[in-house]
Motif scaffolding. Structure first.
Motif, PDB file in Angstrom:
ATOM      1  N   SER A   1      38.128  22.058  31.888  1.00  0.00           N
ATOM      2  CA  SER A   1      38.500  22.679  30.610  1.00  0.00           C
ATOM      3  C   SER A   1      39.160  21.632  29.718  1.00  0.00           C
TER       4      SER A   1
ATOM      5  N   PHE B   1      42.531  21.359  16.436  1.00  0.00           N
ATOM      6  CA  PHE B   1      41.716  21.327  15.225  1.00  0.00           C
ATOM      7  C   PHE B   1      40.346  20.791  15.595  1.00  0.00           C
ATOM      8  N   PHE B   2      39.324  21.373  14.992  1.00  0.00           N
ATOM      9  CA  PHE B   2      37.968  20.916  15.268  1.00  0.00           C
ATOM     10  C   PHE B   2      37.270  20.519  13.974  1.00  0.00           C
TER      11      PHE B   2
ATOM     12  N   LEU C   1      28.799  21.450  34.292  1.00  0.00           N
ATOM     13  CA  LEU C   1      28.240  22.719  33.796  1.00  0.00           C
ATOM     14  C   LEU C   1      27.163  22.523  32.734  1.00  0.00           C
TER      15      LEU C   1
ATOM     16  N   LYS D   1      24.487  25.410  20.842  1.00  0.00           N
ATOM     17  CA  LYS D   1      24.843  24.165  21.521  1.00  0.00           C
ATOM     18  C   LYS D   1      25.886  24.393  22.613  1.00  0.00           C
TER      19      LYS D   1
ATOM     20  N   GLU E   1      28.937  24.739  24.685  1.00  0.00           N
ATOM     21  CA  GLU E   1      30.350  24.420  24.451  1.00  0.00           C
ATOM     22  C   GLU E   1      30.562  23.632  23.158  1.00  0.00           C
ATOM     23  N   HIS E   2      29.454  23.211  22.511  1.00  0.00           N
ATOM     24  CA  HIS E   2      29.580  22.468  21.257  1.00  0.00           C
ATOM     25  C   HIS E   2      29.350  23.337  20.030  1.00  0.00           C
TER      26      HIS E   2
ATOM     27  N   PRO F   1      32.124  26.370  15.553  1.00  0.00           N
ATOM     28  CA  PRO F   1      32.456  25.677  16.796  1.00  0.00           C
ATOM     29  C   PRO F   1      32.511  26.668  17.953  1.00  0.00           C
TER      30      PRO F   1
ATOM     31  N   PRO G   1      37.551  25.972  22.261  1.00  0.00           N
ATOM     32  CA  PRO G   1      37.982  25.283  23.481  1.00  0.00           C
ATOM     33  C   PRO G   1      38.741  26.286  24.368  1.00  0.00           C
ATOM     34  N   LEU G   2      38.307  26.459  25.586  1.00  0.00           N
ATOM     35  CA  LEU G   2      38.840  27.518  26.451  1.00  0.00           C
ATOM     36  C   LEU G   2      39.670  26.971  27.598  1.00  0.00           C
ATOM     37  N   GLU G   3      40.687  27.735  27.962  1.00  0.00           N
ATOM     38  CA  GLU G   3      41.504  27.427  29.147  1.00  0.00           C
ATOM     39  C   GLU G   3      40.649  27.506  30.404  1.00  0.00           C
ATOM     40  N   GLU G   4      39.862  28.586  30.485  1.00  0.00           N
ATOM     41  CA  GLU G   4      39.087  28.844  31.696  1.00  0.00           C
ATOM     42  C   GLU G   4      37.605  28.835  31.360  1.00  0.00           C
ATOM     43  N   VAL G   5      36.846  27.981  32.008  1.00  0.00           N
ATOM     44  CA  VAL G   5      35.393  28.010  31.883  1.00  0.00           C
ATOM     45  C   VAL G   5      34.875  28.117  33.305  1.00  0.00           C
TER      46      VAL G   5
ATOM     47  N   ILE H   1      29.892  33.908  14.159  1.00  0.00           N
ATOM     48  CA  ILE H   1      31.267  33.808  14.675  1.00  0.00           C
ATOM     49  C   ILE H   1      31.537  34.929  15.686  1.00  0.00           C
TER      50      ILE H   1
ATOM     51  N   GLU I   1      41.156  29.534  12.454  1.00  0.00           N
ATOM     52  CA  GLU I   1      42.286  28.617  12.657  1.00  0.00           C
ATOM     53  C   GLU I   1      41.809  27.228  13.063  1.00  0.00           C
ATOM     54  N   LEU I   2      40.784  27.210  13.892  1.00  0.00           N
ATOM     55  CA  LEU I   2      40.320  25.950  14.500  1.00  0.00           C
ATOM     56  C   LEU I   2      39.826  24.951  13.467  1.00  0.00           C
ATOM     57  N   VAL I   3      39.267  25.445  12.368  1.00  0.00           N
ATOM     58  CA  VAL I   3      38.675  24.539  11.372  1.00  0.00           C
ATOM     59  C   VAL I   3      39.458  24.523  10.064  1.00  0.00           C
TER      60      VAL I   3
END
Lengths: 311, 311
Positions: free
Chosen positions: A185, A219-220, B90, B205, B207-208, B222, B225-229, B263, B298-300
């Protein structure tokens, strides 16, 4: 604000599915310096070349505002040379030739006039040499950004960790973040890497964009989907140069300004891949750069529902 | 608005670096249906299983608002079974077992009560069967979304192209977009694929993230991004189910609303990978889903410079 960069200045010979080059100018510090020069000047360079390195290319660097007082020219020796061939999808590459030459015993000498640097960019190099540069600066810079790669994780992990501990921002790719942290992760990987020293982590994902981590904030920035993708060589260095160039120019190391630095670096990298080597970085205009930065906002923009529902 | 989905309902046995399962419930239509059911109900299902498929699992689908009138149960036959093992990162997987069983002669019968469907999701299947479903609908749906994979490009390209020509939205991954178009640049690939028929292209894509193309417009979402995959199985189907579920629920197929659908689909997929198989999709709340959608913004998010420069 004064920016110091260290890294390789070298010859590359590149083969991609779209063409190949003879020896052209490359090296991490070359890409970093050219990219940063669009944000801030002068860019103070510490690097080493042999006497085979063309004077014309040194002049090109100087014309872009790169101070070459710290560029050592070793008489009777040859410049670092790397040759590589990219896979059909550009996502992997085989190294065909690596000739260390002058890099084998590189002693990074910092000219006195460079001692005032507030921003330091450590391009990918032996971690011990990166560390030596930090130690040779009388005052610790306000911000140290370090690039590295899996090669050093494989052969010099402890040395690498000692250097990582001394820096503020680490830039690596996703595979390297997983290798360095032992976590799949990226959220967990980023947490572990921040515990190793750097308060900020940038995970470069090439055509898939870049992630900036700081504490529990993420941030991405996507990579722009491009019409022309020609040669990825130097894209990561160009990103790093744009990133630290923007920070040095604005002298603001808040997380919010780092976001903008990531977008600026991504925009610079998007130019880099459009031509072989440094070619596309030699004659950019501020208008071109700003237009591309604006595309990042467009790419992820979603209007609020209330603004688009029919009346 | 009425949503019809066709695809596999099956058994999976999965091994990831984090664990392995015996036979569990899987299949494209299972993930698509569960995911879409959080946006719109009922979800009308056309699929086939053998008499080995547990009644309890059919009940689970029905409890989630999935209409199983179109789910054929073949007495004396066995359900489709797939077994796979993921690589350490993965990013790739090996198929260990594929038993077509009931899928070998699947004849997709559309119940009369399904004929009013306005939204049609063609989960990954033989392109000829996907086409048959379109042909068996008396009225063409308002929107047809089709998922497919490289396997059909390898063995049934012409048949695949005939089906692609009939749909509005195609969802494939980046490698498949390159294979289908013969173009490395995703911008050029998207243009060529739109010339093949679909007015919209979604490039998944993993995880991308995901890219949405329409004419000269591009939107990028996007992946969080995860804690658990834990297990990527079904993530692409879960994305597609969330995407078309959102469109069917809002009955708005503008580009702007498709962005929100991308999204929403990405948020649904981010849950899917946190547990094996469908487990995480069985008990989500609207609050959890909305909280995760908010994370994309939030991420972008970058504040305008004027808002953060010191006074």
């Amino acid at each position: 604000m004064s920016l110091l960069i260290i890294g390789t200045v070298a010859f590359d010979a590149i083969e991609t599915p779209f063409g190949k080059t003879d020896k052209i100018i490359g090296g991490a510090a070359t890409f970093i310096g050219l990219s940063a020069s669009y944000s801030t000047k002068p860019v103070k360079l510490v690097a080493v070349v042999g006497d085979d390195f063309p004077q014309a290319d040194i002049l090109t660097l100087e014309e872009h505002g790169i101070d070459t007082e710290g560029l050592q020219i070793k008489q009777g020796e040859k410049s670092f040379f790397w040759s590589g061939k990219y896979s059909q999808d550009l996502n992997s590459r085989d190294t065909l030739i690596t000739e260390l030459n002058v890099l084998a015993d590189f002693d990074p000498i910092i000219p006195d006039a460079y001692q005032d640097c507030k921003y330091l960019m450590l391009g990918n190099l032996t971690p011990a040499i990166q560390r030596l540069v930090i130690q040779r600066l009388v005052n610790r810079p306000k911000l140290i950004v370090m690039d590295t790669m899996n090669f050093w994780m494989d052969i010099a992990l402890e040395e690498l960790k000692e250097t990582i501990e001394m820096v503020d921002v680490l830039t690596i790719n996703d595979e390297e973040a997983r290798q360095l942290s032992g976590e799949y992760s990226l959220v967990k990987a980023a947490r572990k890497i921040q515990e190793m020293g750097p308060k900020f982590l940038i995970i470069k994902k090439g055509e898939h964009g870049a992630l900036l981590f700081h504490k529990n904030k993420i941030f991405f920035a996507p990579a722009l989907p491009l019409e022309e993708v020609f040669d990825p060589t130097g894209a990561g260095d160009t990103f790093a140069g744009g990133f630290i160039g923007h920070l040095a120019a604005t002298d603001d190391i808040s997380f919010e300004n780092m976001k903008r630095a990531v977008i600026h670096g991504s925009a610079m990298a998007s130019f880099c891949v459009e031509k072989f080597g440094t070619e596309r970085l030699l004659n950019l205009t501020q208008e071109e750069i700003e237009a591309r930065e604006a595309q990042f906002g467009e790419l992820v923009k979603v209007l609020p529902v209330t603004a688009v529902l029919p009346a």
